[in-house]
Design a protein around this motif. Structure first.
Motif, mmCIF file in Angstrom:
data_model
loop_
_atom_site.group_PDB
_atom_site.id
_atom_site.type_symbol
_atom_site.label_atom_id
_atom_site.label_comp_id
_atom_site.label_asym_id
_atom_site.label_seq_id
_atom_site.Cartn_x
_atom_site.Cartn_y
_atom_site.Cartn_z
ATOM 1 N N ALA A 90 -12.857 -14.267 0.979
ATOM 2 C CA ALA A 90 -11.538 -13.749 0.620
ATOM 3 C C ALA A 90 -11.616 -12.519 -0.290
ATOM 4 O O ALA A 90 -10.591 -11.909 -0.605
ATOM 5 C CB ALA A 90 -10.718 -14.840 -0.063
ATOM 6 N N GLY A 91 -12.819 -12.159 -0.728
ATOM 7 C CA GLY A 91 -13.002 -10.958 -1.535
ATOM 8 C C GLY A 91 -12.844 -11.150 -3.028
ATOM 9 O O GLY A 91 -12.858 -10.166 -3.780
ATOM 10 N N TRP A 92 -12.757 -12.390 -3.488
ATOM 11 C CA TRP A 92 -12.542 -12.598 -4.919
ATOM 12 C C TRP A 92 -13.771 -12.289 -5.757
ATOM 13 O O TRP A 92 -13.658 -12.034 -6.957
ATOM 14 C CB TRP A 92 -12.081 -14.034 -5.169
ATOM 15 N N PRO A 153 -25.017 -5.439 -3.481
ATOM 16 C CA PRO A 153 -24.216 -5.781 -2.292
ATOM 17 C C PRO A 153 -24.212 -7.276 -1.986
ATOM 18 O O PRO A 153 -23.200 -7.812 -1.507
ATOM 19 C CB PRO A 153 -24.893 -4.987 -1.174
ATOM 20 N N ARG A 154 -25.303 -7.955 -2.288
ATOM 21 C CA ARG A 154 -25.375 -9.389 -2.003
ATOM 22 C C ARG A 154 -24.705 -10.228 -3.083
ATOM 23 O O ARG A 154 -24.301 -11.362 -2.826
ATOM 24 C CB ARG A 154 -26.834 -9.786 -1.789
ATOM 25 N N PHE A 155 -24.594 -9.669 -4.294
ATOM 26 C CA PHE A 155 -23.735 -10.306 -5.292
ATOM 27 C C PHE A 155 -22.282 -10.256 -4.827
ATOM 28 O O PHE A 155 -21.528 -11.217 -4.973
ATOM 29 C CB PHE A 155 -23.848 -9.596 -6.648
ATOM 30 N N VAL A 156 -21.902 -9.111 -4.277
ATOM 31 C CA VAL A 156 -20.524 -8.912 -3.838
ATOM 32 C C VAL A 156 -20.153 -9.873 -2.712
ATOM 33 O O VAL A 156 -19.041 -10.409 -2.674
ATOM 34 C CB VAL A 156 -20.311 -7.448 -3.397
ATOM 35 N N THR A 157 -21.086 -10.099 -1.793
ATOM 36 C CA THR A 157 -20.801 -10.980 -0.658
ATOM 37 C C THR A 157 -21.006 -12.458 -0.976
ATOM 38 O O THR A 157 -20.665 -13.319 -0.155
ATOM 39 C CB THR A 157 -21.701 -10.628 0.536
#
Length: 578
Positions: A90-92, A153-157
């Motif tokens: 959900a992008g949180w 980037p993998r923290f973000v996902t």
């Protein structure tokens, strides 16, 4: 009965709108990022729905069943895997992460607002997302580009996560005694060996890979905290065939705790674990403080979120629970009794003034990062001084409120509050760690006295007093008088602690009382702001009432703490008789 997350979101929005720096920040960002009222409403409404529909349902199961340590691995609490996946999809996890790494690029105060809702619903899972977000800040400031490109980037996902690895068996807050060692591997990497403890989500089955941000000593390190370096130690690495294999990182056990059962607190072992040096050798503690500062604000947000949930629950109960009154007629809701009103008003006003302070700081931090209005020289320095002055105050004060407000709510509910039928007892247990983790209340008090007051000879205190006085001076004198009196008390204690004749022990013995006066001064400033809001809607009236109630006895509280601050060392003379 559950919290009203939509209403919670509306109250947060009003607090943000009241922060004087919000408009300047919004206007500066409007070209690339919209954080106006409509966008903020959409984001927080969606966060409220997510908190209610996804996080709140897993909270009780996490508390009752918790995590398990099985075959050398940590298995997450029921429902956590699905919730973490939804949180990421959900992008949180991406709200304030940089756009170049897949994040949404929103200012951090938006993340703080969403996090308050999420922590009210399920604080335990936030113990995974919080350090991971803080790790991004460390990498952006000190990490090599290749490391940033690999990890952020993998923290973000949500595929990878991060931890803070500081404490050891004989080195907690006294980090200068850390014994973990890092030896050069000969290829630019390092090999880390040591034992760490109190590591939240040190191992888990929610992510593919974990990066431990760890303090250790290199062979040439000087003694004490000046000899610490910061390393990123992955729990797994790729072998020659491209498969994930252990990197010499082993969870030893998970702790059995009073609360936060859904968050595994791990003892960790590192045996010749391959690591990356972050930043410069022997500057690890100052670099780690970027992460710790973010975590201390996170604790403050946790405290406010759960304390507000407790206020909502208590007020709802009091308005429906009928007891007392004229025995000749039906009983009345206990909310009509004066003592119950006193208790609820005290709880609510405490939460609202602290929440106002949280968003004051959150907006300030964003403004400083983005150089809003581009203040130069002394103006910029003094603005940063105010923020740094407030950080230990807000961490300690919200941490204490996170525990004490649910405890007060239990008192109102009586026997019902002592049962698991109501969430107050879990909020209280979960929150108890807040005044210990990321620097205890006593550590925050010493930080305020030594690093914020004595180190710069009172300049940070003066910057805060000037800022608060400047805003309060334009308010109605009926509101401003008590707040200005508290500020003056803080000024007097600061001068006493800075007196050349004052011994360090005198200040240290009175440090917590000084911290309490500093909190009362900061919250009196915010209370005047809330009480001055003349809008006619229900939330504005609520916040104004809380502001007025807080101001009604704030100077009396400050006077009591002022006395304790100034006689602290004399009182401790009695310790020898224990």
């Amino acid at each position: 009965m559950s919290a009203d997350y939509r209403y919670h979101a509306d109250v947060i929005r009003r607090h943000i709108a009241l922060v004087p720096g919000y408009d300047a920040l919004r206007q500066r960002l409007s070209v690339d990022v919209d954080v106006g009222a409509d966008t903020l409403a959409q984001v927080l409404d969606a966060a409220a729905v997510f908190a209610e529909d996804v996080l709140a349902p897993i909270n009780r199961a996490g508390d009752l069943e918790g995590c398990r340590f099985q075959d050398g691995r940590v298995l997450s609490a029921p429902g956590y895997s699905g919730a973490w996946k939804q949180l990421a999809e959900a992008g949180w996890l991406a709200v304030d992460q940089p756009a170049e790494y897949g994040g949404q690029g929103l200012p951090s105060f938006v993340n703080a607002a969403c996090r308050e809702l999420f922590d009210c619903a399920c604080m335990a899972i936030g113990m995974l997302s919080g350090p991971t977000r803080a790790a991004t800040q460390v990498l952006l400031e000190f990490g090599e580009k290749a490391i940033c490109d690999e990890w952020i980037p993998r923290f973000v996902t949500g595929e990878w996560s991060a931890t803070i690895c500081i404490s050891e068996a004989d080195a907690g807050s006294d980090v200068g005694r850390i014994r973990s060692r890092a030896l050069p591997a000969g290829d630019g990497s390092w090999l880390v060996t040591g034992e760490k403890m109190w590591t939240s989500f040190g191992d888990n089955d929610l992510v593919e890979r974990i990066g431990h941000f760890l303090l250790a000593r290199t062979p040439d390190a000087p003694p004490g905290s000046a000899g610490l370096s910061l390393f990123l130690v992955p729990n797994r690495v790729r072998d020659a065939d491209g498969d994930w294999v252990s990197n010499g990182v082993t969870p030893r056990r998970i702790e059995e705790k009073l609360g936060l059962h859904g968050s595994p607190t791990c003892a960790m072992g590192f045996e010749q674990a391959r690591a990356h040096l972050i930043g410069h050798p022997h500057r690890g503690l100052s670099q780690m403080f970027v992460m710790i500062q973010g975590m201390r604000l996170m604790v403050a947000i946790e405290g406010v979120g759960m304390a507000f949930g407790a206020v909502q629950m208590t007020q709802s109960y009091a308005e429906t629970r009928k007891q007392g009154g004229d025995p000749a007629v039906p009983p009345v809701p206990i909310a009509r009794h004066a003592d119950i009103q006193r208790q609820i008003l005290g709880m609510a006003s405490r939460v609202e003034v602290l929440r106002g302070l949280v968003y004051e700081i959150a907006v300030r931090l964003d403004a400083e990062r983005m150089a809003v209005d581009e203040p130069t020289g002394r103006e910029a320095t003094r603005s940063r001084m105010v923020t740094q002055w407030l950080l230990p105050i807000i961490k300690a004060s919200c941490a204490e409120a996170g525990f004490e407000v649910p405890n007060e709510g239990i008192q109102v509910l009586g026997g019902a509050g002592y049962t698991r039928e109501w969430p107050l007892e879990q909020w209280m247990r979960d929150a108890r760690m807040m005044s210990i983790a990321e620097g205890s209340t006593g550590i925050q008090a010493l930080d305020l006295v030594h690093r914020r007051l004595r180190r710069d000879r009172g300049e940070s205190l003066a910057a805060f007093l000037d800022t608060a006085t400047g805003e309060i001076a334009s308010a109605d004198p009926g509101l401003a008088t008590s707040a200005l009196s508290v500020l003056d008390r803080l000024r007097k204690i600061g001068a006493a602690f800075l007196d050349p004749q004052s011994r360090p022990r005198d200040a240290e013995a009175g440090a917590v009382a000084f911290l309490n006066v500093a909190m009362l001064a900061a919250t009196a400033w915010i209370a005047v702001r809330l009480a001055s809001d003349d809008k006619d809607d229900a939330i504005a009236k609520r916040l104004a009432a809380c502001g007025r109630y807080w101001l009604s006895d704030v100077d009396l509280k400050a006077a009591q703490q002022e006395k304790l601050a100034l006689i602290g060392a004399a009182r401790l003379a009695e310790y020898e008789y224990l």
